[in-house]
Design a protein around this motif. Structure first.
Motif, PDB file in Angstrom:
ATOM      1  N   LEU A   1      28.784   2.913  23.187  1.00 40.42           N
ATOM      2  CA  LEU A   1      28.006   3.006  21.667  1.00 40.42           C
ATOM      3  C   LEU A   1      29.471   3.330  20.328  1.00 40.42           C
ATOM      4  CD1 LEU A   1      25.346   5.435  22.094  1.00 40.42           C
ATOM      5  CD2 LEU A   1      25.661   3.361  22.766  1.00 40.42           C
ATOM      6  N   ALA A   2      30.786   3.676  21.298  1.00 42.41           N
ATOM      7  CA  ALA A   2      31.736   3.195  19.764  1.00 42.41           C
ATOM      8  C   ALA A   2      32.698   2.115  20.870  1.00 42.41           C
ATOM      9  CB  ALA A   2      33.205   5.744  20.741  1.00 42.41           C
ATOM     10  N   SER A   3      32.710   1.484  21.202  1.00 40.09           N
ATOM     11  CA  SER A   3      33.419   0.068  21.640  1.00 40.09           C
ATOM     12  C   SER A   3      32.897  -0.942  20.609  1.00 40.09           C
ATOM     13  CB  SER A   3      33.138  -0.253  22.797  1.00 40.09           C
ATOM     14  OG  SER A   3      33.114  -1.832  22.701  1.00 40.09           O
ATOM     15  N   PRO A   4      34.234  -0.918  19.950  1.00 42.15           N
ATOM     16  CA  PRO A   4      34.138  -1.770  18.432  1.00 42.15           C
ATOM     17  C   PRO A   4      33.917  -2.865  19.156  1.00 42.15           C
ATOM     18  CG  PRO A   4      35.953  -1.069  19.350  1.00 42.15           C
ATOM     19  CD  PRO A   4      35.408  -0.629  20.280  1.00 42.15           C
ATOM     20  N   GLU A   5      34.096  -3.595  20.739  1.00 44.01           N
ATOM     21  CA  GLU A   5      33.599  -5.114  20.476  1.00 44.01           C
ATOM     22  C   GLU A   5      32.035  -5.327  21.028  1.00 44.01           C
ATOM     23  OE1 GLU A   5      36.275  -4.150  22.623  1.00 44.01           O
ATOM     24  OE2 GLU A   5      37.574  -4.639  21.098  1.00 44.01           O
ATOM     25  N   GLU A   6      31.338  -4.706  21.726  1.00 43.25           N
ATOM     26  CA  GLU A   6      30.322  -4.059  21.808  1.00 43.25           C
ATOM     27  C   GLU A   6      28.789  -3.659  20.944  1.00 43.25           C
ATOM     28  OE1 GLU A   6      29.747  -5.908  24.724  1.00 43.25           O
ATOM     29  OE2 GLU A   6      31.521  -5.802  25.889  1.00 43.25           O
ATOM     30  N   ARG A   7      28.372  -4.221  21.005  1.00 46.95           N
ATOM     31  CA  ARG A   7      26.878  -4.398  19.752  1.00 46.95           C
ATOM     32  C   ARG A   7      26.185  -4.054  20.061  1.00 46.95           C
ATOM     33  NH1 ARG A   7      26.597  -9.496  16.473  1.00 46.95           N
ATOM     34  NH2 ARG A   7      28.820 -10.242  15.581  1.00 46.95           N
ATOM     35  N   VAL A   8      25.472  -2.408  20.472  1.00 45.10           N
ATOM     36  CA  VAL A   8      24.768  -1.581  21.511  1.00 45.10           C
ATOM     37  C   VAL A   8      23.006  -1.807  19.945  1.00 45.10           C
ATOM     38  CG1 VAL A   8      24.157  -0.562  23.255  1.00 45.10           C
ATOM     39  CG2 VAL A   8      25.808  -1.072  23.314  1.00 45.10           C
ATOM     40  N   PHE A   9      22.498  -2.075  20.508  1.00 48.51           N
ATOM     41  CA  PHE A   9      21.368  -1.589  19.661  1.00 48.51           C
ATOM     42  C   PHE A   9      19.904  -0.990  20.124  1.00 48.51           C
ATOM     43  CE2 PHE A   9      18.864  -5.294  20.443  1.00 48.51           C
ATOM     44  CZ  PHE A   9      19.623  -6.381  21.111  1.00 48.51           C
ATOM     45  N   PHE A  10      19.301  -0.383  20.091  1.00 48.31           N
ATOM     46  CA  PHE A  10      17.714  -0.081  20.413  1.00 48.31           C
ATOM     47  C   PHE A  10      17.087   0.323  19.501  1.00 48.31           C
ATOM     48  CE2 PHE A  10      21.041   2.181  22.312  1.00 48.31           C
ATOM     49  CZ  PHE A  10      21.056   2.362  23.540  1.00 48.31           C
ATOM     50  N   LYS A  11      15.555  -1.190  19.524  1.00 52.82           N
ATOM     51  CA  LYS A  11      14.743  -0.792  18.764  1.00 52.82           C
ATOM     52  C   LYS A  11      13.430  -0.479  19.633  1.00 52.82           C
ATOM     53  CE  LYS A  11      16.521  -4.622  17.058  1.00 52.82           C
ATOM     54  NZ  LYS A  11      16.250  -6.192  17.051  1.00 52.82           N
ATOM     55  N   ASP A  12      12.168  -0.065  18.402  1.00 63.14           N
ATOM     56  CA  ASP A  12      10.836  -0.091  18.651  1.00 63.14           C
ATOM     57  C   ASP A  12       9.860  -0.658  18.928  1.00 63.14           C
ATOM     58  OD1 ASP A  12      10.261  -0.666  16.253  1.00 63.14           O
ATOM     59  OD2 ASP A  12       9.632   1.300  15.608  1.00 63.14           O
ATOM     60  N   ARG A  13       9.160  -1.140  19.429  1.00 65.15           N
ATOM     61  CA  ARG A  13       7.842  -1.232  20.206  1.00 65.15           C
ATOM     62  C   ARG A  13       7.799  -2.793  18.581  1.00 65.15           C
ATOM     63  NH1 ARG A  13       5.045  -0.756  24.900  1.00 65.15           N
ATOM     64  NH2 ARG A  13       3.485  -2.420  24.074  1.00 65.15           N
ATOM     65  N   GLU A  14       8.165  -2.351  17.222  1.00 59.12           N
ATOM     66  CA  GLU A  14       8.180  -3.440  16.310  1.00 59.12           C
ATOM     67  C   GLU A  14       9.385  -3.573  15.854  1.00 59.12           C
ATOM     68  OE1 GLU A  14       6.013  -0.526  16.403  1.00 59.12           O
ATOM     69  OE2 GLU A  14       4.400  -2.101  16.621  1.00 59.12           O
ATOM     70  N   SER A  15      10.825  -3.334  16.857  1.00 61.16           N
ATOM     71  CA  SER A  15      11.809  -3.850  16.584  1.00 61.16           C
ATOM     72  C   SER A  15      12.392  -3.178  15.426  1.00 61.16           C
ATOM     73  CB  SER A  15      11.671  -5.644  15.972  1.00 61.16           C
ATOM     74  OG  SER A  15      11.449  -6.170  17.219  1.00 61.16           O
ATOM     75  N   ARG A  16      12.138  -2.049  15.525  1.00 62.00           N
ATOM     76  CA  ARG A  16      12.936  -1.388  14.340  1.00 62.00           C
ATOM     77  C   ARG A  16      14.332  -1.138  14.828  1.00 62.00           C
ATOM     78  NH1 ARG A  16       6.813  -0.179  12.217  1.00 62.00           N
ATOM     79  NH2 ARG A  16       7.114   1.039  13.485  1.00 62.00           N
TER      80      ARG A  16
END
Ligand code: C2E
Ligand code: MG
Ligand code: MG
Length: 592
Positions: free
Chosen positions: A28-43
């Motif tokens: 989560l701290a890596s500047p290269e990897e973009r990590v995301f978590f979204k709910d079922r409505e893609s928020r």
């Protein structure tokens, strides 16, 4: 901590949890990897530091949470992402390393590789998606450049040979479904080497780019303009209605190439020759079509360049024999199969023999004597011309030396030798000529070099230098075949050769108050004003002779006066003293 885990993977549960937490924190701290978590409505539920840095444009995590792709990306991209995420949620299947273009409303696109997975709660229920994406713009750009390079010519940006052959094959296949014609136009610039040699490769490249642009202008959307390398271009017409269409296009291309072209403030006379082939047969081999177009191109070159020639059966036969002929020509010089005939020139006022032009012949072991029109263009194309011209030059000088050695009868006799335009950019030419004069002890002013007008038209720097060096040497220069190129009187003034030879095609039209007669009168007057001697070439009738005399032409050459003949016949002619303008055509002088 990691060492403990490695030595005993099942050690303590809390240790595993520590490691997992450590890994996640790093990710989560890596500047290269973009990590995301979204709910079922893609928020967005959560995004990593790398995501914020790359995409949030200064927004903090709390400002991103609750937002959707529609707040960050362009609408089309957000729609596509939403669809993907809905599929992941519906199927439980991940999307792995999908390379896609992220588009934005407010900045330039990037390419990313994205993996999206279902996000499950502690009961295994899918509560949304999560994923990692990474910017791969640099790789994608490099790959595309390579792919582009593999199919395009770097100088003009046109298709290259590989792409052309592929599209040609496709066009032929398409003929099966939709009958019509496929046309292939092979284009070779007539004088490109001159441009390159005299103005440099930079200017040369710009000429190629411009020609490419003109070709693209002529092409329709379904056509392909390609550059094969050097000064060779191809226009593939993927779908034509009938055989005649290709002629219209050929004509358009010839005219497009010859339209005025200015590079570095200099007007260049660039022309192109075209070999054209057209087929309705889907079964024909692409390579065979290329060979036919090439043969037609060669035929266009031979017919005088700056034109197109459509492949037909005659060209087919010629092409078959050409390949063999080149090999034989290379050996002809060593095997002494070349020889020289001399065609006398006469002064028109008193009929005196003033000189002779050396004309090369090839005694082919099987085919008999071959005339230069059949092998000189071939020699020019295949790099054999220098050897041939050197042979003729030396032979003519040797012959002149032999004639004049003990005989002052020959004192004002001049020998003329043709020099291929190809050699004019070659500074070695001056040395070769000086060496021949020295070897045979010839006074330079008794040697005349005939250079065709078309070879000089470009009037490019180097050619002028070579011409100047030749004048300095003391040899005479003749402008040969005047009237066959784009002659203008201004050219005459610039070129300033000693002799002007008016081409046979003009002489043939001289009678009956034609325009050609007026032109010859004007040209002769102008040439005289510039101190040039005017020679009429290819005089076939006494009527033409009379006309030329009336127009103040100085000298004449032609079958009605004398045909090209062996040296002994020239000597015999000379021995008779002043030639009357009767027919001098010894039997041995008939061309084979
Ligand atoms: P060219 O230099 O203009 O030579 C004159 C050509 O016209 C010769 O053809 C000659 O035989 C022909 N001719 C002369 N009088 C008449 C006539 O009354 N009627 C007709 N129909 N033709 C006439 P040839 O010998 O076949 O040479 C053709 C061309 O080949 C020459 O044209 C010249 O450009 C080139 N050539 C000949 N020898 C050499 C050479 O040693 N080196 C180079 N580079 N080119 C050569
Ligand atoms: Mg000549
Ligand atoms: Mg001539």
């Amino acid at each position: 901590m990691l060492d403990d885990l490695r030595s005993d993977p099942a050690s303590s549960f809390s240790l595993r949890e520590d490691v997992e937490r450590l890994c996640i924190r790093n990710l989560l701290a890596s500047p290269e990897e973009r990590v995301f978590f979204k709910d079922r409505e893609s928020r967005f539920l959560f995004v990593s530091a790398g995501f914020l840095a790359a995409l949030a444009q200064g927004r903090s995590l709390s400002e991103v949470v609750g937002k959707t792709d529609f707040d960050i990306f362009s609408r089309p991209h957000a729609v596509a992402a939403l669809e993907d995420e809905q599929r992941v949620i519906a199927t439980g299947q991940p999307i792995v390393a999908k390379v896609e273009r992220e588009t934005f409303d407010d900045r330039s696109d990037v390419w990313v590789s994205t993996t999206k997975l279902p996000l499950r709660d502690e009961h295994g229920e899918i509560v949304g998606t999560w994923g990692i994406s990474r910017d791969v713009t640099a790789q994608v750009v490099a790959e595309r450049a390579l792919a582009h390079q593999a199919l395009h010519d770097p100088v003009t940006g046109l298709a290259n040979r590989v792409a052309l052959m592929d599209r040609l094959a496709q066009a032929l296949v398409a003929l099966e479904r939709r009958p019509g014609r496929v046309g292939l136009l092979f284009i070779d610039l007539d004088n490109f080497k001159d441009v390159n040699d005299s103005l440099g490769h930079d200017a040369g490249d710009r000429v190629l780019v411009e020609v490419g642009r003109r070709l693209t202008d002529v092409a329709r959307r379904v056509d392909t303009a390609a550059r094969l390398g050097g000064d060779e271009f191809v226009l593939l017409c993927a779908h034509l209605n009938d055989d005649e269409d290709v002629r219209l296009i050929g004509d358009r291309v010839v005219r497009a190439i010859r339209a005025s072209l200015t590079i570095d403030g200099r007007d260049l006379a660039v022309t192109g020759s075209l070999g054209v082939v057209v087929t309705a047969d889907p079964q024909v081999e692409p390579g065979e079509l290329v060979r036919r177009a090439d043969a037609a191109l060669y035929s266009a070159k031979r017919a005088g360049r700056n034109r197109f020639e459509v492949f037909d059966a005659g060209i087919h036969l010629a092409a078959e024999s050409t390949a063999g002929l080149v090999l034989e020509l290379a050996q002809a010089i060593e095997r002494s199969e070349l020889f020289v005939l001399y065609q006398p020139l006469f002064r028109l006022d008193d009929g005196a023999l003033s000189g002779a032009e050396a004309l090369v012949r090839w005694r082919h072991p099987q085919r008999g004597v071959i005339l230069p029109d059949e092998f000189i263009p071939l020699a020019e194309q295949r790099g054999l011309i220098e050897q041939i011209d050197s042979f003729v030059l030396n032979e003519a000088c040797r012959q002149l030396a032999e004639w004049t050695r003990d005989d002052d009868q020959w004192d004002d006799f001049m020998i003329s030798v043709n020099v291929s335009g190809r050699q004019l950019r070659d500074r070695g030419l001056v040395d070769r000529i000086a060496a021949a004069l020295r070897r045979h002890q010839i006074t330079p002013s008794r040697l005349c070099l005939e250079i065709t007008e078309t070879a000089l038209i470009g009037e490019l720097g180097d050619a002028n230098q070579v011409l100047e060096s030749l004048s300095d040497l003391g040899v005479r220069l003749a402008l040969d075949d005047f009237g066959t190129g784009y002659s203008t009187l201004a050219h005459l003034q610039q070129l300033r050769t000693d002799i002007l030879k008016i081409d046979r095609s003009f002489i043939a039209q001289i009678g009956g108050g034609s325009r050609d007669r007026e032109i010859i009168a004007a040209v002769t007057a102008m040439a005289h004003a510039l101190g040039m001697t005017v020679v009429g070439e290819g005089i076939e009738t006494t009527g033409q002779l009379d006309n030329l005399l009336a127009l103040n032409c100085d000298e004449g050459q032609g079958f009605v006066l004398a045909r090209p003949m062996p040296p002994a016949d020239v000597a015999a002619l000379r021995a008779t003293g002043r030639a009357t303008l009767a027919l001098h055509a010894p039997a041995s002088a008939q061309p084979a």
